[in-house]
Design an enzyme around this catalytic site. Structure first.
Site, short mmCIF file in Angstrom:
data_model
loop_
_atom_site.label_atom_id
_atom_site.label_comp_id
_atom_site.label_asym_id
_atom_site.label_seq_id
_atom_site.Cartn_x
_atom_site.Cartn_y
_atom_site.Cartn_z
N GLU A 1 13.86 -15.06 5.01
CA GLU A 1 12.41 -15.28 4.95
C GLU A 1 11.68 -13.95 4.84
O GLU A 1 10.74 -13.80 4.03
CB GLU A 1 11.95 -16.05 6.19
CG GLU A 1 10.45 -16.24 6.26
CD GLU A 1 9.99 -17.04 7.48
OE1 GLU A 1 8.78 -17.05 7.75
OE2 GLU A 1 10.86 -17.65 8.14
N HIS B 1 -12.24 0.18 -7.93
CA HIS B 1 -13.05 -0.72 -8.76
C HIS B 1 -14.53 -0.68 -8.39
O HIS B 1 -15.35 -1.27 -9.11
CB HIS B 1 -12.54 -2.16 -8.63
CG HIS B 1 -11.34 -2.47 -9.47
ND1 HIS B 1 -10.09 -1.97 -9.20
CD2 HIS B 1 -11.21 -3.24 -10.58
CE1 HIS B 1 -9.23 -2.43 -10.11
NE2 HIS B 1 -9.89 -3.19 -10.96
N GLY B 2 -14.88 -0.04 -7.28
CA GLY B 2 -16.27 0.04 -6.88
C GLY B 2 -16.86 -1.33 -6.60
O GLY B 2 -16.19 -2.20 -6.04
#
Length: 386
Positions: A249, A345-346
Site C-alpha cells: 500500500e 504560476h502566481g
C-alpha cells in the site's frame, strides 16, 4: 561497471499506452462532473474491467489474468495520477484490498468474490480507520462477538468507521474488528461485510478539500450478523495481515507521489516557457530557471528511489522500512514541489481551473493516508535502534 537494465520492459510501455488511452477516453472528459458529484459512476468500473485494467494478480481460475507483476499496477496508477484523475479508486481496489482476498481467502471465498472484482461488478473497500483510531490500529474499538445462539455460525459486528475510500460504491468491505477485547493486537480479525447486510449503513460521502471524485464515506455497523464464512484468514491474526500488506500500500502511494511530481514539473516547464513578465518568458529569470532545475533533479532522484523499491518488491525483498521510506519521502517531496509550482504560476496557480491548483489540493492528503509521515519516521527510527 555493468549498465543497469531499465525497470520497465516493452510490454509495460505497451500497457502504458493502453492505460493512457483508457483514461483519455473514459475518464478525462467526464472527470469534472464526477468531481462535482463527489463520486464516480459504476459504469466506469465495468469499463475498466472490460479493458482488463483491474486485479492483475487474480489467478485465471477466478476470472483474472493471473499476472503477478506489480509493474503493471504501478503503470496504471501512474497514468491515472498524470491525467489528474482523483477517481475512480482503482488502486485502492486492485493494489490494496483485493490482495487480502487472494492471499487469505478460502477457495470458496475466492470463487464467490474475485470474479466480480476483476470485471468491476464488485467494488471493494477496507474499513480500518475509526473516529478515535487512525494510524494506531491497536486502538480499534469496533467489535465482532461470536454468536451465542444454537447455531453459532456468525459474528455480531458493532462499531463505526470513517475516511473509507470507495465507501459509498463498495459492495464488499473488509472490516477490521476486535474479536477478543482482552488480547491486544492478537484480538483483531478481518471480516468481509457485503452490500445489503442488515445493520450495515453508509453515512455521509465526506466533503474533502481535494480528491473530490473519490467517494470517501463514514460506515456504521449495528448488530450486523456476519457469517463466519466471511472471516478472512484466521481469527486473531488480522493485525499481522495488515502489517504484511501495508508495505505494498505504501509503495503504491509512493508511486502516485512520484508520478504527481513528474507531472507538476512538466506543468511548470511549460508555464515557464509560455508565460511572460517584463517582456520575456518567466523561465528566463534566473530564480525561476534554478527553481525548475532543482525540481527536475529532485524528480529524477525520486524516480530512481521508487524504481529501486519496486525492484525490491518484485524480488520479494521490500521491507516495511523500505516502504516507510519511499512513502514519507516521496509524498513530502510531492507537497513541496506542488507548492513551489503554485508559487511559480502566481495568481493563476490559485485558480481552480488550472491543473496546478487541482494538484495542490489533491496532493495534501498523501502525507496522511496509508500512515502519516510521522508514523513512517517512527518505523524507520525504531529499525535503527533509536
Amino acid at each position: 561497471m555493468t549498465h543497469r537494465q531499465p525497470l520497465y520492459e516493452a510490454e509495460h510501455e505497451d500497457f502504458r499506452k493502453t492505460a493512457r488511452t483508457f483514461y483519455e477516453r473514459e475518464v478525462v472528459p467526464h472527470h469534472a462532473q464526477w468531481e462535482a458529484d463527489g463520486i464516480v459512476p459504476r459504469e466506469v468500473w465495468r469499463a475498466a474491467g472490460e479493458a482488463g485494467l483491474l486485479c492483475f494478480d487474480v489467478p485465471e481460475v477466478y476470472g483474472g489474468p493471473g499476472i503477478d507483476d506489480f509493474r503493471f499496477n504501478v503503470v496504471l496508477s501512474e497514468e491515472q495520477t498524470r491525467c489528474g484523475a482523483s477517481g475512480p479508486g482503482f488502486s485502492v481496489h486492485s493494489d490494496i484490498i483485493v490482495p487480502y482476498l487472494t492471499s487469505l481467502g478460502t477457495d470458496e471465498q475466492k470463487q464467490r468474490w474475485l470474479p466480480g472484482c476483476v470485471t468491476g461488478e464488485t467494488i471493494t473497500a477496507i474499513a480500518m480507520t475509526e473516529p478515535g483510531a487512525g494510524s494506531d490500529l491497536q486502538g480499534v474499538r469496533t467489535t465482532a462477538v461470536a454468536s451465542a445462539d444454537d447455531r453459532g455460525d456468525h459474528y455480531v459486528l458493532n462499531g463505526s468507521k470513517t475516511f473509507i475510500s470507495n465507501g459509498i460504491n463498495a459492495d464488499l468491505v473488509i472490516v477490521v474488528a476486535r474479536t477478543d477485547p482482552e488480547a491486544g493486537h492478537q484480538g483483531i480479525s478481518l471480516l468481509v461485510v457485503e452490500r445489503g447486510t442488515e445493520g450495515f449503513e453508509r453515512g455521509r460521502n465526506l466533503d474533502k478539500i481535494g480528491l473530490h471524485a473519490q467517494d470517501t464515506a463514514e460506515l456504521s455497523f449495528t448488530d450486523v450478523r456476519v457469517p463466519k464464512d466471511n472471516l478472512l484468514g484466521e481469527e486473531g491474526q488480522g493485525f499481522l495481515y495488515l502489517m504484511q500488506n501495508l508495505p505494498q500500500e505504501r509503495l503504491i502511494i509512493g508511486a502516485q507521489a512520484v508520478a504527481a511530481i513528474e507531472a507538476v514539473v512538466e506543468l511548470c516547464v511549460d508555464y515557464a516557457q509560455t508565460r511572460e513578465a517584463f517582456g520575456r518568458p518567466i523561465g528566463k529569470f534566473q530564480h525561476n530557471r534554478f527553481l525548475i532545475a532543482e525540481m527536475a533533479t529532485e524528480a529524477r532522484v525520486a524516480r530512481a528511489f521508487l524504481d529501486d523499491c519496486v525492484a525490491r518488491h518484485l524480488d520479494g525483498e521490500l521491507t516495511a522500512v523500505d516502504a516507510a521510506m519511499i512513502k514519507w519521502w516521496a509524498t513530502e517531496l510531492q507537497n513541496k514541489i506542488v507548492n513551489q509550482g503554485v508559487q511559480l504560476h502566481g495568481g493563476y496557480g490559485y485558480m481552480t481551473e488550472f491543473p496546478i491548483a487541482k494538484a495542490f489540493v489533491d496532493s495534501r492528503v498523501s502525507t496522511i493516508y496509508g500512515g502519516t509521515t510521522e508514523v513512517q519516521k517512527e518505523i524507520i527510527g525504531r529499525s535503527l535502534g533509536v
